[in-house]
Motif scaffolding. Sequence first.
Motif, PDB file in Angstrom:
ATOM      1  N   SER A 116      76.029  55.799 -40.786  1.00 16.39           N
ATOM      2  CA  SER A 116      77.227  55.690 -39.948  1.00 16.39           C
ATOM      3  C   SER A 116      78.047  54.483 -40.373  1.00 16.39           C
ATOM      4  O   SER A 116      77.519  53.505 -40.902  1.00 16.39           O
ATOM      5  CB  SER A 116      76.863  55.597 -38.466  1.00 16.39           C
ATOM      6  N   TRP A 117      79.347  54.593 -40.116  1.00 22.98           N
ATOM      7  CA  TRP A 117      80.301  53.533 -40.454  1.00 22.98           C
ATOM      8  C   TRP A 117      81.139  53.271 -39.212  1.00 22.98           C
ATOM      9  O   TRP A 117      81.881  54.148 -38.767  1.00 22.98           O
ATOM     10  CB  TRP A 117      81.175  53.990 -41.618  1.00 22.98           C
ATOM     11  N   ALA A 118      80.972  52.100 -38.635  1.00 21.06           N
ATOM     12  CA  ALA A 118      81.705  51.741 -37.414  1.00 21.06           C
ATOM     13  C   ALA A 118      81.538  52.803 -36.330  1.00 21.06           C
ATOM     14  O   ALA A 118      82.494  53.156 -35.636  1.00 21.06           O
ATOM     15  CB  ALA A 118      83.176  51.510 -37.719  1.00 21.06           C
ATOM     16  N   GLY A 119      80.329  53.321 -36.199  1.00 23.99           N
ATOM     17  CA  GLY A 119      80.017  54.255 -35.132  1.00 23.99           C
ATOM     18  C   GLY A 119      80.234  55.710 -35.455  1.00 23.99           C
ATOM     19  O   GLY A 119      79.840  56.580 -34.677  1.00 23.99           O
ATOM     20  N   ALA A 141      86.990  54.826 -52.625  1.00 20.42           N
ATOM     21  CA  ALA A 141      88.105  55.370 -51.849  1.00 20.42           C
ATOM     22  C   ALA A 141      87.794  55.348 -50.353  1.00 20.42           C
ATOM     23  O   ALA A 141      88.649  54.994 -49.532  1.00 20.42           O
ATOM     24  CB  ALA A 141      88.417  56.789 -52.302  1.00 20.42           C
ATOM     25  N   PHE A 142      86.562  55.706 -50.000  1.00 19.89           N
ATOM     26  CA  PHE A 142      86.178  55.696 -48.584  1.00 19.89           C
ATOM     27  C   PHE A 142      86.169  54.266 -48.044  1.00 19.89           C
ATOM     28  O   PHE A 142      86.727  53.986 -46.979  1.00 19.89           O
ATOM     29  CB  PHE A 142      84.792  56.326 -48.407  1.00 19.89           C
ATOM     30  N   ALA A 143      85.530  53.353 -48.764  1.00 25.00           N
ATOM     31  CA  ALA A 143      85.443  51.970 -48.294  1.00 25.00           C
ATOM     32  C   ALA A 143      86.813  51.327 -48.193  1.00 25.00           C
ATOM     33  O   ALA A 143      87.090  50.555 -47.269  1.00 25.00           O
ATOM     34  CB  ALA A 143      84.535  51.155 -49.218  1.00 25.00           C
ATOM     35  N   ALA A 144      87.705  51.648 -49.144  1.00 25.77           N
ATOM     36  CA  ALA A 144      89.057  51.087 -49.114  1.00 25.77           C
ATOM     37  C   ALA A 144      89.850  51.612 -47.923  1.00 25.77           C
ATOM     38  O   ALA A 144      90.683  50.894 -47.365  1.00 25.77           O
ATOM     39  CB  ALA A 144      89.782  51.406 -50.413  1.00 25.77           C
ATOM     40  N   ALA A 145      89.592  52.843 -47.526  1.00 22.21           N
ATOM     41  CA  ALA A 145      90.341  53.463 -46.432  1.00 22.21           C
ATOM     42  C   ALA A 145      89.761  53.144 -45.054  1.00 22.21           C
ATOM     43  O   ALA A 145      90.368  53.513 -44.045  1.00 22.21           O
ATOM     44  CB  ALA A 145      90.376  54.975 -46.626  1.00 22.21           C
ATOM     45  N   HIS A 146      88.607  52.476 -45.012  1.00 20.03           N
ATOM     46  CA  HIS A 146      87.942  52.225 -43.742  1.00 20.03           C
ATOM     47  C   HIS A 146      87.587  50.736 -43.590  1.00 20.03           C
ATOM     48  O   HIS A 146      86.427  50.345 -43.733  1.00 20.03           O
ATOM     49  CB  HIS A 146      86.666  53.066 -43.632  1.00 20.03           C
ATOM     50  N   PRO A 147      88.581  49.892 -43.300  1.00 17.33           N
ATOM     51  CA  PRO A 147      88.270  48.488 -43.009  1.00 17.33           C
ATOM     52  C   PRO A 147      87.331  48.396 -41.804  1.00 17.33           C
ATOM     53  O   PRO A 147      87.332  49.280 -40.938  1.00 17.33           O
ATOM     54  CB  PRO A 147      89.642  47.882 -42.683  1.00 17.33           C
ATOM     55  N   LEU A 148      86.550  47.341 -41.781  1.00 23.05           N
ATOM     56  CA  LEU A 148      85.640  47.116 -40.653  1.00 23.05           C
ATOM     57  C   LEU A 148      86.262  46.135 -39.677  1.00 23.05           C
ATOM     58  O   LEU A 148      86.651  45.033 -40.060  1.00 23.05           O
ATOM     59  CB  LEU A 148      84.318  46.525 -41.150  1.00 23.05           C
ATOM     60  N   VAL A 195      79.799  47.822 -37.570  1.00 21.93           N
ATOM     61  CA  VAL A 195      78.466  47.958 -38.160  1.00 21.93           C
ATOM     62  C   VAL A 195      78.417  49.149 -39.113  1.00 21.93           C
ATOM     63  O   VAL A 195      78.879  50.244 -38.780  1.00 21.93           O
ATOM     64  CB  VAL A 195      77.399  48.150 -37.056  1.00 21.93           C
ATOM     65  N   VAL A 196      77.831  48.923 -40.285  1.00 23.16           N
ATOM     66  CA  VAL A 196      77.512  49.997 -41.216  1.00 23.16           C
ATOM     67  C   VAL A 196      75.986  50.150 -41.219  1.00 23.16           C
ATOM     68  O   VAL A 196      75.261  49.178 -41.453  1.00 23.16           O
ATOM     69  CB  VAL A 196      78.012  49.692 -42.639  1.00 23.16           C
ATOM     70  N   MET A 207      63.561  51.953 -45.009  1.00 26.21           N
ATOM     71  CA  MET A 207      64.084  50.819 -44.259  1.00 26.21           C
ATOM     72  C   MET A 207      65.468  51.152 -43.708  1.00 26.21           C
ATOM     73  O   MET A 207      66.275  51.809 -44.357  1.00 26.21           O
ATOM     74  CB  MET A 207      64.181  49.589 -45.162  1.00 26.21           C
ATOM     75  N   ARG A 208      65.721  50.665 -42.518  1.00 27.68           N
ATOM     76  CA  ARG A 208      67.023  50.835 -41.892  1.00 27.68           C
ATOM     77  C   ARG A 208      67.756  49.491 -41.982  1.00 27.68           C
ATOM     78  O   ARG A 208      67.220  48.455 -41.571  1.00 27.68           O
ATOM     79  CB  ARG A 208      66.834  51.256 -40.443  1.00 27.68           C
ATOM     80  N   LEU A 209      68.961  49.519 -42.527  1.00 28.64           N
ATOM     81  CA  LEU A 209      69.719  48.294 -42.784  1.00 28.64           C
ATOM     82  C   LEU A 209      71.027  48.350 -42.007  1.00 28.64           C
ATOM     83  O   LEU A 209      71.817  49.283 -42.175  1.00 28.64           O
ATOM     84  CB  LEU A 209      69.992  48.165 -44.285  1.00 28.64           C
ATOM     85  N   LEU A 210      71.249  47.347 -41.159  1.00 29.39           N
ATOM     86  CA  LEU A 210      72.467  47.257 -40.375  1.00 29.39           C
ATOM     87  C   LEU A 210      73.315  46.124 -40.934  1.00 29.39           C
ATOM     88  O   LEU A 210      72.919  44.956 -40.878  1.00 29.39           O
ATOM     89  CB  LEU A 210      72.156  46.978 -38.900  1.00 29.39           C
ATOM     90  N   LEU A 211      74.462  46.455 -41.490  1.00 28.04           N
ATOM     91  CA  LEU A 211      75.387  45.446 -41.997  1.00 28.04           C
ATOM     92  C   LEU A 211      76.455  45.226 -40.949  1.00 28.04           C
ATOM     93  O   LEU A 211      77.244  46.126 -40.646  1.00 28.04           O
ATOM     94  CB  LEU A 211      76.009  45.902 -43.317  1.00 28.04           C
ATOM     95  N   VAL A 212      76.478  44.028 -40.382  1.00 28.22           N
ATOM     96  CA  VAL A 212      77.334  43.718 -39.235  1.00 28.22           C
ATOM     97  C   VAL A 212      78.388  42.698 -39.654  1.00 28.22           C
ATOM     98  O   VAL A 212      78.055  41.619 -40.153  1.00 28.22           O
ATOM     99  CB  VAL A 212      76.499  43.130 -38.069  1.00 28.22           C
ATOM    100  N   ARG A 213      79.652  43.037 -39.443  1.00 30.31           N
ATOM    101  CA  ARG A 213      80.690  42.038 -39.689  1.00 30.31           C
ATOM    102  C   ARG A 213      80.699  41.032 -38.532  1.00 30.31           C
ATOM    103  O   ARG A 213      80.465  41.382 -37.374  1.00 30.31           O
ATOM    104  CB  ARG A 213      82.070  42.702 -39.823  1.00 30.31           C
ATOM    105  N   HIS A 214      81.002  39.783 -38.844  1.00 32.52           N
ATOM    106  CA  HIS A 214      81.051  38.715 -37.844  1.00 32.52           C
ATOM    107  C   HIS A 214      82.159  38.947 -36.821  1.00 32.52           C
ATOM    108  O   HIS A 214      83.072  39.768 -37.014  1.00 32.52           O
ATOM    109  CB  HIS A 214      81.294  37.372 -38.534  1.00 32.52           C
ATOM    110  N   GLY A 215      82.127  38.186 -35.725  1.00 37.51           N
ATOM    111  CA  GLY A 215      83.168  38.227 -34.710  1.00 37.51           C
ATOM    112  C   GLY A 215      84.460  37.584 -35.189  1.00 37.51           C
ATOM    113  O   GLY A 215      84.513  36.913 -36.229  1.00 37.51           O
TER     114      GLY A 215
END
Length: 214
Positions: free
Chosen positions: A195-198, A168-175, A180-181, A1-9
């Motif tokens: 991918s993380w934010a492209g 460490a990666f998630a903390a250093a990469h705010p969305l 989209v993750v 399955m492919r899962l796209l986690l999208v932060r709101h506007g």
Amino acid sequence: MRLLLVRHGQTPTNVDYLLDTAAPGPGLTELGERQAAALPAALAGEDISAIYASTLIRTQLTAAPLAADLGLGVTVRDGIREVSAGDLEMLPGDTEAGHAYMTTVFAWAAGDTELRMPGGESGAEALGRYDAVVAEAAGSGAGTVALVSHGAAIRMWTAARAANVDVAFAAAHPLDNTGVVVLEGAPEDGWKVLSWAGAAVGPAGESGPTGEAV
């Protein structure tokens, strides 16, 4: 399955940098509306067959243009709402309150799930409700699912559940808003971030073509 986690506007309280996590929450700013309107084009290469949003209005407004473009409904689930700020609700995110909030969120992702947000939920509760919605989506038979959710919740869940992204990666990469993750996997087999934010993410959470943080 492919899962796209999208932060709101973007929302007005994003602009003011407040810990605004309670339902139903604010709507979108004019920029947030434009960000939501751009999602169909941004995700045009994805074969999305199901869309979920949280119980907070901002995610539903963000999901609406994508759902309309694809001719899909939006399934609303409380489990993918933002991490409750509890006693820290509506305090400035760039102060000690914001630090305490994110420190707690990432402690959960690191495994300290019995820790509780001051006046709020525990890590076990937050991860459990998010897991339940992901499991529901995985069980729907959809090959690609978009979950429109929230920044802290997405980063927490991904750091806790993806094999190649750590705290460490998630903390250093705010969305950013509408970031989209993209993950692939299944609840029973585990998840891998593609991918993380492209930016592509490698085996150890490396991002970008040279493995440098982006």
